[in-house]
Design a protein around this motif. Structure first.
Motif, mmCIF file in Angstrom:
data_model
loop_
_atom_site.group_PDB
_atom_site.id
_atom_site.type_symbol
_atom_site.label_atom_id
_atom_site.label_comp_id
_atom_site.label_asym_id
_atom_site.label_seq_id
_atom_site.Cartn_x
_atom_site.Cartn_y
_atom_site.Cartn_z
ATOM 1 N N LYS A 513 -42.009 56.926 2.861
ATOM 2 C CA LYS A 513 -40.692 56.612 3.427
ATOM 3 C C LYS A 513 -39.602 57.400 2.704
ATOM 4 N N GLU A 514 -39.705 57.472 1.378
ATOM 5 C CA GLU A 514 -38.705 58.206 0.604
ATOM 6 C C GLU A 514 -38.726 59.695 0.939
ATOM 7 N N ALA A 517 -37.059 60.099 4.338
ATOM 8 C CA ALA A 517 -35.628 59.848 4.202
ATOM 9 C C ALA A 517 -34.929 61.033 3.538
ATOM 10 N N ALA A 521 -32.026 63.200 5.321
ATOM 11 C CA ALA A 521 -30.716 63.236 4.670
ATOM 12 C C ALA A 521 -30.311 64.667 4.324
ATOM 13 N N ASN A 526 -27.454 60.599 8.353
ATOM 14 C CA ASN A 526 -27.002 59.483 7.523
ATOM 15 C C ASN A 526 -27.879 58.275 7.809
ATOM 16 N N GLU A 527 -28.317 57.596 6.738
ATOM 17 C CA GLU A 527 -29.143 56.410 6.928
ATOM 18 C C GLU A 527 -28.259 55.200 7.211
ATOM 19 N N PHE A 586 -28.005 59.764 12.897
ATOM 20 C CA PHE A 586 -28.370 58.548 12.163
ATOM 21 C C PHE A 586 -29.882 58.421 12.108
ATOM 22 N N PHE A 587 -30.382 57.821 11.023
ATOM 23 C CA PHE A 587 -31.768 57.373 11.007
ATOM 24 C C PHE A 587 -31.820 56.012 10.339
ATOM 25 N N GLU A 588 -32.837 55.234 10.705
ATOM 26 C CA GLU A 588 -32.970 53.886 10.161
ATOM 27 C C GLU A 588 -34.437 53.481 10.097
ATOM 28 N N LEU A 606 -39.307 53.785 12.449
ATOM 29 C CA LEU A 606 -38.287 54.746 12.059
ATOM 30 C C LEU A 606 -37.580 55.158 13.335
#
Length: 809
Positions: A513-514, A517, A521, A526-527, A586-588, A606
């Motif tokens: 996940k990191e 991300a 980024a 932007n998360e 955006f991502f989440e 995701l």
């Protein structure tokens, strides 16, 4: 938790300073978050003195002003211009000399300065009640007791209440410290530990013999649901006079932020904050049949609470009912509108009980009633304290309300609760705490806290837990108590820590996940973190059939757990668009929820959200908007970051997306992407296109566990590119071309790329041309034309037979 310094000191055998007490509380785990001074009168009348009016003459330049001289007990009398109509010679008054600051009831503070009023010098002010904050009257100056001596500080005459207020950050398990007596017990235990003694004991309030009424008023108590109410006690008091509380009681409650109401209600609030035991006073006239019944009422029974709202009861809500079966109070949570104490009440039934914590919490949240009583009952009050709190309250009601006890105490306690036994070893205490505690110190601390030592055998200690500490049931809890009272700051920090390495799942989900991300980024995304609880109005009835609904929603707009990541992301986009932030990537990482055949489902995702422009307008080129292919590029790159190379595409069927596509890995759909439909955007008042992709993160991680990814060295031999132009029917998409190529299964073929699409009537009706490049590579040698031609012939044959393609020469 709010604690009054003065109130707390009422129960302490010694009186530390507020600063010393603040340090002690923090050391024993009752962290003081703030320490503020409380003043019943702003400024506490500092600088004000008693004066004697020596002369009072008419002002030469103003009919309504007087020139006075005032003796304030020091130096020459002051010349003061006064506008009060009642000022006269010989009066004892309150004087604000030059330099004194006064704090009026209304308006800003005012500091006295030498002034000239209509040409005459004034060296201060003779004050009215409202001008110094001790009353509302402005009819004239205060005229005081003639026996007062000039120069006496006004604070010594009026004695305005002053206090220090501690705001303590209690952890949820510390019910025992949610009262002044509970905190006092901890302070005494700390002092005993410091001096290795037992001389410091809490000063419990004395309960006097209660006056008896001439006419009895017996009220019976029946508990039908003993699981929800293990103990219930009460008594009747007659001859009560409901009136304002005395000043000392008002000051104690006001200091901790509780608004005084009347003497009966104030006494129940006082006992709550003194002992931690909630009480409730009923008007005895509402107790029909002279009977109290603790029971549950039928589902959807209507009940009007003290705030005037009519509520539908759940069948599990415990109620306090009268002999006619009518609800009088939601047990332990909130009183009823028609059974509480009023200004005309003369007879009351006073309740003190223990209610099941779980039931109180459920009822409290169900009805949105977060009362002081509910927050204590839900953590577990001291069941052994029920009768003491009742007697203490009755004593005060008789003293302050003129009441007389009209019945014996009714104490229904069908199954007596036994204390919890905990066994712990001294070696375990030392090992877990890191502190070298002696056996004597451990026993001294526990005894000071109310634990009883049952047995001691060499390294083992067995104790019983006081009822005031319902959270203690394990040896680790005993260690915490010892560490607290000895002082958390006494724990020695070791110079080294021995750690056994832990094996994490491979591949590690958090590292993956990191990694993703970081990639997003670094590419301008932007998360966002959105609420998993959302609004049901966003969804169709078909979707809502399998949606997890909130039993006790906080607001009408937050009533379900989200079944999709799309809507909460669109809320964030709409929020930004409304603030002119129009270009968004955006991502989440988030979860969705649904109802399954057995229980509930929780799924990880995701999500990517794109809207606005991908490039800004400059002198070199015009701006361009994000589109499907821009989204597709990032989706493919994310999958490649995860090691997925062999991807297949299929048209998707998502009701909220247009031109929806699915990406599959090993015949499992891992991503759905497309443009958000106009109807969905209209729900959020979004007027520009939004592109959306959602990754099935659970499935991706599951497939990763079955896939080995290895690093490979850079090839030493050159790659070879060949191009083909294929004339195809218009309905054939490139995904079909890719599928046909994969069917050849050549290890030499490394990549396929569509680099041109051409349409023209010259190609024929409903025809188009794909220009496709093929990249070949053998990591062990340089390829020959013969080897490449062999693969190209196989590809051409597949295109001609499966896709009916014509090869352009």
């Amino acid at each position: 938790m709010t604690i009054s310094y003065n109130w707390l000191c009422d129960y302490l055998p010694v009186k530390p300073t507020p600063e010393e007490l603040s340090t002690i509380l923090t050391r024993i785990g009752l962290e003081v978050e703030s320490l503020e001074k409380f003043e019943a009168v702003k400024g506490s009348l500092a600088g004000l003195v008693i004066g004697e009016v020596l002369t009072a003459e008419k002002h030469p330049n103003a009919d309504k002003l007087r020139l006075t001289t005032v003796n304030i007990g020091a130096g020459e009398p002051l010349n003061i211009v006064c506008g009060a109509p009642n000022v006269a010679v010989g009066q004892k008054v309150v004087v604000a000399p030059i330099g004194t600051t006064i704090y009026p009831i209304s308006g800003e503070p005012l500091t006295m300065k030498k002034a000239k009023i209509r040409g005459e010098e004034s060296q201060g002010m003779i004050c009215a009640e409202d001008e110094v904050g001790i009353g509302n009257s402005h009819d004239g100056i205060m005229v005081l007791d003639p026996s007062l001596q000039p120069g006496t500080p006004a604070i010594d005459v009026f004695k305005p209440a002053q206090d220090f207020i501690f705001e303590i950050g209690l952890t949820p398990n510390r019910m025992d410290a949610m009262s002044h007596l509970g905190v006092a017990k901890d302070v005494c235990a700390f002092l005993n530990n410091i001096e290795n003694t037992h001389k410091y004991q809490v000063k419990l309030p004395e309960i006097k013999a209660l006056p008896k009424a001439a006419t009895p008023l017996p009220i019976s108590v029946t508990i039908e649901n003993t699981d929800a109410c293990p103990r219930y006690s009460g008594l009747s008091i007659t001859g009560v006079q409901v009136a304002p509380s005395p000043e000392w009681l008002k000051e104690k409650l006001s200091a901790i932020g509780v608004r005084p109401i009347n003497n009966i209600v104030d006494i129940t609030n006082f006992i709550l904050h003194e002992t931690g035991q909630p009480l409730h006073a009923f008007d005895a006239k509402a107790v029909k049949g002279n009977a109290v019944v603790v029971k549950n009422l039928p589902q959807d029974t209507l009940f009007t609470t003290l705030d005037g709202k009519e509520r539908k009861l759940d069948a599990s809500d415990l109620m306090i009912c009268n002999g006619a079966g009518e609800g009088m109070c939601i047990a332990g949570v909130f009183g009823g509108l028609h059974s509480g104490v009023t200004d005309t009440t003369q007879e009351i039934f006073l309740e003190s009980a223990f209610f099941s914590p779980g039931g109180i919490r459920t009822t409290s949240f169900r009805h949105g009633l977060r009362t002081d009583a509910a927050t204590r009952f839900e953590k577990g009050v001291d069941i052994s304290n029920v009768v003491f709190a009742l007697q203490r309250a009755a004593d005060l009601i008789c003293e302050l309300g003129g009441g007389k006890v009209a019945s014996e105490i009714v104490d229904v306690y069908p199954v007596v609760k036994h204390k919890t036994h905990v066994t712990v070893t001294y070696s375990y205490i030392r090992r877990l705490s890191g502190g070298d505690y002696s056996a004597d110190k451990v026993k001294n601390i526990l005894r000071s806290l109310g634990f009883d030592i049952i047995s001691e055998k060499e390294d083992t200690l067995e104790v019983t837990v006081p009822f005031s500490k319902p959270d203690i049931s394990l040896p680790a809890d005993i260690v915490e108590e010892v560490m607290r009272i000895d002082g958390l700051d006494n724990i020695v920090i070791p110079s080294k820590v021995t750690v056994s390495p832990a094996l994490s799942a491979q591949p590690d989900p958090e590292l993956i996940k990191e990694k993703i991300a970081d990639y997003l980024a670094s590419n301008g995304f932007n998360e966002i973190f959105t609420n998993s609880i959302t609004n049901s109005k966003y969804y169709t009835p078909e979707v809502l059939e399998s949606t997890v609904k909130m039993m006790n929603s906080l607001t009408v707009d937050l009533d379900i757990l989200r079944p999709s990541m799309l809507e909460t992301g669109l809320e964030s986009i709409a929020h930004n668009l409304n603030r002119k932030n129009e270009n968004l990537l955006f991502f989440e990482f988030g979860k969705t929820y649904s109802v399954l055949e057995k229980g509930y489902g929780e799924f990880n995702h995701l999500a990517l959200y794109l809207t606005g422009t991908k490039t800004s307008e400059t002198w070199m080129h015009k701006s361009s908007n994000v589109d499907f292919y821009f989204l597709k590029g990032y989706v493919i790159n994310v999958l490649r970051q995860l090691g997925y190379q062999q991807l297949s595409w299929a048209e998707g069927n998502n009701g909220d997306l247009q031109s929806a596509w699915e990406i599959k890995v090993k015949n499992q759909t891992v991503v759905t992407l497309g443009g958000v439909k106009a109807g969905k955007l209209k729900q959020f008042d979004i007027k520009q296109p939004v592109w959306f992709a959602v990754f099935d993160w659970d499935k991706i991680l599951k497939l990763l566990k079955k896939t080995d990814s290895f690093y490979k060295e850079i090839p030493r031999f050159p790659a070879v590119r060949r191009d083909l132009a294929l004339v195809l029917d218009k309905q054939v998409n490139f995904a079909a071309v890719e599928a046909a190529v994969r069917g050849v299964k050549s290890p030499l073929l490394q990549d396929i790329n569509l680099f041109d699409v051409f349409e023209s009537e010259k190609l024929g009706a409903n025809k188009k041309s794909y220009a496709v490049s093929f990249t070949f590579l053998d990591p062990q040698k340089t390829l020959t034309d013969k080897e490449i031609d062999g693969v190209m012939e196989k590809l051409i044959k597949v295109f001609e037979t499966q896709l009916k393609a014509e090869i352009r020469k």
